[in-house]
Design a protein around this motif. Structure first.
Motif, PDB file in Angstrom:
ATOM      1  N   ASN A  61       6.774  17.291   7.543  1.00 18.58           N
ATOM      2  CA  ASN A  61       6.397  15.924   7.161  1.00 18.58           C
ATOM      3  C   ASN A  61       7.525  15.307   6.342  1.00 18.58           C
ATOM      4  O   ASN A  61       7.491  15.284   5.107  1.00 18.58           O
ATOM      5  N   THR A  62       8.544  14.824   7.026  1.00 21.34           N
ATOM      6  CA  THR A  62       9.677  14.169   6.371  1.00 21.34           C
ATOM      7  C   THR A  62       9.591  12.675   6.619  1.00 21.34           C
ATOM      8  O   THR A  62       9.632  12.224   7.771  1.00 21.34           O
ATOM      9  N   VAL A  63       9.462  11.916   5.545  1.00 17.41           N
ATOM     10  CA  VAL A  63       9.344  10.469   5.641  1.00 17.41           C
ATOM     11  C   VAL A  63      10.705   9.854   5.329  1.00 17.41           C
ATOM     12  O   VAL A  63      11.275  10.085   4.258  1.00 17.41           O
ATOM     13  N   SER A  64      11.244   9.081   6.267  1.00 15.15           N
ATOM     14  CA  SER A  64      12.536   8.416   6.085  1.00 15.15           C
ATOM     15  C   SER A  64      12.301   6.938   5.788  1.00 15.15           C
ATOM     16  O   SER A  64      11.605   6.247   6.557  1.00 15.15           O
ATOM     17  N   LEU A  65      12.862   6.468   4.687  1.00 14.40           N
ATOM     18  CA  LEU A  65      12.684   5.093   4.251  1.00 14.40           C
ATOM     19  C   LEU A  65      14.031   4.405   4.143  1.00 14.40           C
ATOM     20  O   LEU A  65      15.015   5.016   3.720  1.00 14.40           O
ATOM     21  N   THR A  66      14.086   3.155   4.509  1.00 16.61           N
ATOM     22  CA  THR A  66      15.307   2.356   4.397  1.00 16.61           C
ATOM     23  C   THR A  66      15.222   1.499   3.142  1.00 16.61           C
ATOM     24  O   THR A  66      14.265   0.729   2.974  1.00 16.61           O
ATOM     25  N   GLY A  67      16.206   1.665   2.256  1.00 19.21           N
ATOM     26  CA  GLY A  67      16.178   0.941   0.994  1.00 19.21           C
ATOM     27  C   GLY A  67      17.546   0.470   0.558  1.00 19.21           C
ATOM     28  O   GLY A  67      18.448   0.265   1.379  1.00 19.21           O
ATOM     29  N   PRO A 177      10.819  -0.022   0.177  1.00 23.66           N
ATOM     30  CA  PRO A 177       9.413  -0.418   0.298  1.00 23.66           C
ATOM     31  C   PRO A 177       8.637   0.572   1.162  1.00 23.66           C
ATOM     32  O   PRO A 177       9.198   1.254   2.022  1.00 23.66           O
ATOM     33  N   LEU A 178       7.334   0.629   0.927  1.00 26.87           N
ATOM     34  CA  LEU A 178       6.462   1.548   1.654  1.00 26.87           C
ATOM     35  C   LEU A 178       5.440   0.768   2.477  1.00 26.87           C
ATOM     36  O   LEU A 178       4.938  -0.270   2.036  1.00 26.87           O
ATOM     37  N   THR A 179       5.157   1.287   3.663  1.00 23.53           N
ATOM     38  CA  THR A 179       4.074   0.745   4.472  1.00 23.53           C
ATOM     39  C   THR A 179       2.812   1.556   4.203  1.00 23.53           C
ATOM     40  O   THR A 179       2.839   2.580   3.511  1.00 23.53           O
ATOM     41  N   GLN A 180       1.715   1.107   4.766  1.00 21.02           N
ATOM     42  CA  GLN A 180       0.458   1.826   4.598  1.00 21.02           C
ATOM     43  C   GLN A 180       0.563   3.235   5.174  1.00 21.02           C
ATOM     44  O   GLN A 180       0.092   4.204   4.566  1.00 21.02           O
ATOM     45  N   VAL A 232       0.138  -7.126  15.256  1.00 18.74           N
ATOM     46  CA  VAL A 232       0.901  -6.226  14.406  1.00 18.74           C
ATOM     47  C   VAL A 232       0.009  -5.066  13.975  1.00 18.74           C
ATOM     48  O   VAL A 232      -1.155  -5.266  13.607  1.00 18.74           O
ATOM     49  N   ASP A 233       0.543  -3.875  14.032  1.00 17.82           N
ATOM     50  CA  ASP A 233      -0.185  -2.692  13.599  1.00 17.82           C
ATOM     51  C   ASP A 233      -0.378  -2.748  12.081  1.00 17.82           C
ATOM     52  O   ASP A 233       0.598  -2.834  11.339  1.00 17.82           O
ATOM     53  N   PRO A 234      -1.613  -2.726  11.567  1.00 22.33           N
ATOM     54  CA  PRO A 234      -1.819  -2.812  10.111  1.00 22.33           C
ATOM     55  C   PRO A 234      -1.119  -1.699   9.342  1.00 22.33           C
ATOM     56  O   PRO A 234      -0.715  -1.895   8.199  1.00 22.33           O
ATOM     57  N   SER A 235      -0.964  -0.525   9.946  1.00 23.07           N
ATOM     58  CA  SER A 235      -0.340   0.583   9.229  1.00 23.07           C
ATOM     59  C   SER A 235       1.146   0.362   8.989  1.00 23.07           C
ATOM     60  O   SER A 235       1.749   1.050   8.176  1.00 23.07           O
ATOM     61  N   SER A 236       1.745  -0.610   9.703  1.00 21.95           N
ATOM     62  CA  SER A 236       3.170  -0.876   9.517  1.00 21.95           C
ATOM     63  C   SER A 236       3.430  -2.006   8.534  1.00 21.95           C
ATOM     64  O   SER A 236       4.583  -2.355   8.278  1.00 21.95           O
ATOM     65  N   ALA A 241       4.046  -1.379  -2.629  1.00 24.04           N
ATOM     66  CA  ALA A 241       4.504  -0.179  -3.333  1.00 24.04           C
ATOM     67  C   ALA A 241       5.924   0.170  -2.896  1.00 24.04           C
ATOM     68  O   ALA A 241       6.378  -0.208  -1.807  1.00 24.04           O
ATOM     69  N   ILE A 242       6.632   0.885  -3.760  1.00 20.14           N
ATOM     70  CA  ILE A 242       7.994   1.321  -3.452  1.00 20.14           C
ATOM     71  C   ILE A 242       8.153   2.790  -3.826  1.00 20.14           C
ATOM     72  O   ILE A 242       7.396   3.327  -4.635  1.00 20.14           O
ATOM     73  N   ALA A 243       9.128   3.415  -3.209  1.00 21.39           N
ATOM     74  CA  ALA A 243       9.581   4.747  -3.605  1.00 21.39           C
ATOM     75  C   ALA A 243      10.940   4.584  -4.268  1.00 21.39           C
ATOM     76  O   ALA A 243      11.820   3.902  -3.735  1.00 21.39           O
ATOM     77  N   SER A 244      11.101   5.178  -5.435  1.00 19.31           N
ATOM     78  CA  SER A 244      12.332   5.006  -6.201  1.00 19.31           C
ATOM     79  C   SER A 244      12.733   6.327  -6.837  1.00 19.31           C
ATOM     80  O   SER A 244      11.872   7.111  -7.251  1.00 19.31           O
TER      81      SER A 244
END
Length: 341
Positions: A61-67, A177-180, A232-236, A241-244
């Motif tokens: 479970n690796t989550v890749s985020l663009t920031g 930023p984070l999506t649902q 639009v998919d609500p989960s996207s 919220a943000i990851a920092s």
């Protein structure tokens, strides 16, 4: 030569036209006869829903985020005593540490003794005013870094909580930023991540990972739907919220650069997995449609879910290896519809 032109060529033309006529008759009455090829005349279509077999695999479970890389905000040094600024010890640009004096505030002390008696022989003369007594409070820096601003002047009257100076820590962080869907995959997130900066240094560790809505951020208000926009998919959708996380000192990056945060939120080895498209639900529990050995209508079956990588999801309970289930949730939108693309 005249005999050839007069007899042979006309005979050849008549023969060719005769062959064409015979061919047309065969195509019209023989080849097109539906009884001549009963198999090809029968329409057919396979309307059975696609199935998938429950198998085993490793899952990460690796989550890749663009920031983006950001300079950490300056810390405010506030007045703790109302009064008048009597002295400023430093100017903007000076290096400070925790406890470094920034400003001095003078305030009048309340008199503790009665006013002196009048010295004049006239009993109606007013009493001499008491000499004011002052106390001084030194306000010190609450953070280490560089003095960024000093928005007050000497002899300026300040109240408790007024900003006397700001201190820039000189450190950097990266946030995204984070999506649902991201938040649901990061319910048990670690405290560190890996950051990659395109064109920058090699991927490096990033400590002090935090996930949540920034303090003081306004609540996210969804915009009214556009009837002409694609679904639009609500989960996207972003949640606010943000990851920092903090970039290690000495890392060669500057504020404003794009960055990718990879958060490893768990891994599992040799576990039962199924496609996420086959499961109704994505966190803790879900439903799948189990196909029985004798066929018939698929059976709604509740399962307990574990990790997911966004494509496959771990099934902890409810299914056995080798079982067959529907590949797609009944009546759900096919993949690619409802994702805005």
């Amino acid at each position: 030569m005249g005999a050839v032109r007069g007899w042979v060529f006309p005979a050849v033309r008549i023969l060719i036209w005769a062959l064409i006529a015979v061919s047309l008759v065969w195509l019209a009455f023989v080849r097109a006869d539906p009884t001549s090829d009963a198999e090809t005349a029968q329409p057919s279509a396979d309307v059975r829903p696609p199935l998938v077999t429950v198998g085993r695999s490793d899952l990460s479970n690796t989550v890749s985020l663009t920031g983006q890389v950001n300079a950490d905000p300056a810390m405010e040094v506030k007045a703790t005593q109302a009064g008048e600024v009597s002295k400023l010890f430093l100017s903007p640009g000076a290096a400070v540490a925790v406890g470094t004096p920034i400003a001095e505030v003078r305030y009048e002390r309340e008199p503790t003794s009665p006013p002196p008696m009048p010295t004049s022989s006239d009993p109606g003369a007013p009493a001499s005013p008491a000499t004011p007594s002052y106390r001084y409070v030194t306000t010190t820096s609450t953070a280490a870094g560089t003095l960024a601003t000093v928005p007050v002047l000497v002899k300026q009257v300040v109240s408790v909580g007024d900003v006397l100076a700001t201190v820039s820590p000189g450190t950097l962080s990266v946030s995204a930023p984070l999506t649902q869907a991201d938040q649901l995959r990061l319910l048990a997130a670690p405290t560190a991540a890996t950051v990659s900066v395109p064109g920058g240094p090699a991927p490096f560790g990033c400590a002090n990972l935090s996930i949540g809505v920034p303090e003081g951020a306004p609540p996210t208000v969804p915009s009214p739907p556009d009837p002409y926009a694609p679904p639009v998919d609500p989960s996207s959708a972003p949640t606010g919220a943000i990851a920092s996380c903090s970039i290690p000192p000495g890392t060669t990056v500057v504020a404003g650069l794009a960055a990718t945060i990879d958060i490893e939120a768990g891994a599992a080895t040799d576990v039962l997995v199924v496609p996420v498209t086959a499961v109704e639900g994505s966190v803790a529990t879900g439903n799948v449609w189990l196909v029985t050995a004798g066929g018939g209508t698929p059976v709604l079956t509740e399962v307990t879910l574990g990790l997911t990588d966004g494509v496959m999801v771990e099934v902890k309970q409810g299914l056995t290896e080798g079982a067959q289930i529907l590949e797609f949730v009944p009546n759900a939108e096919p993949p690619g519809i409802g994702d805005g693309g």
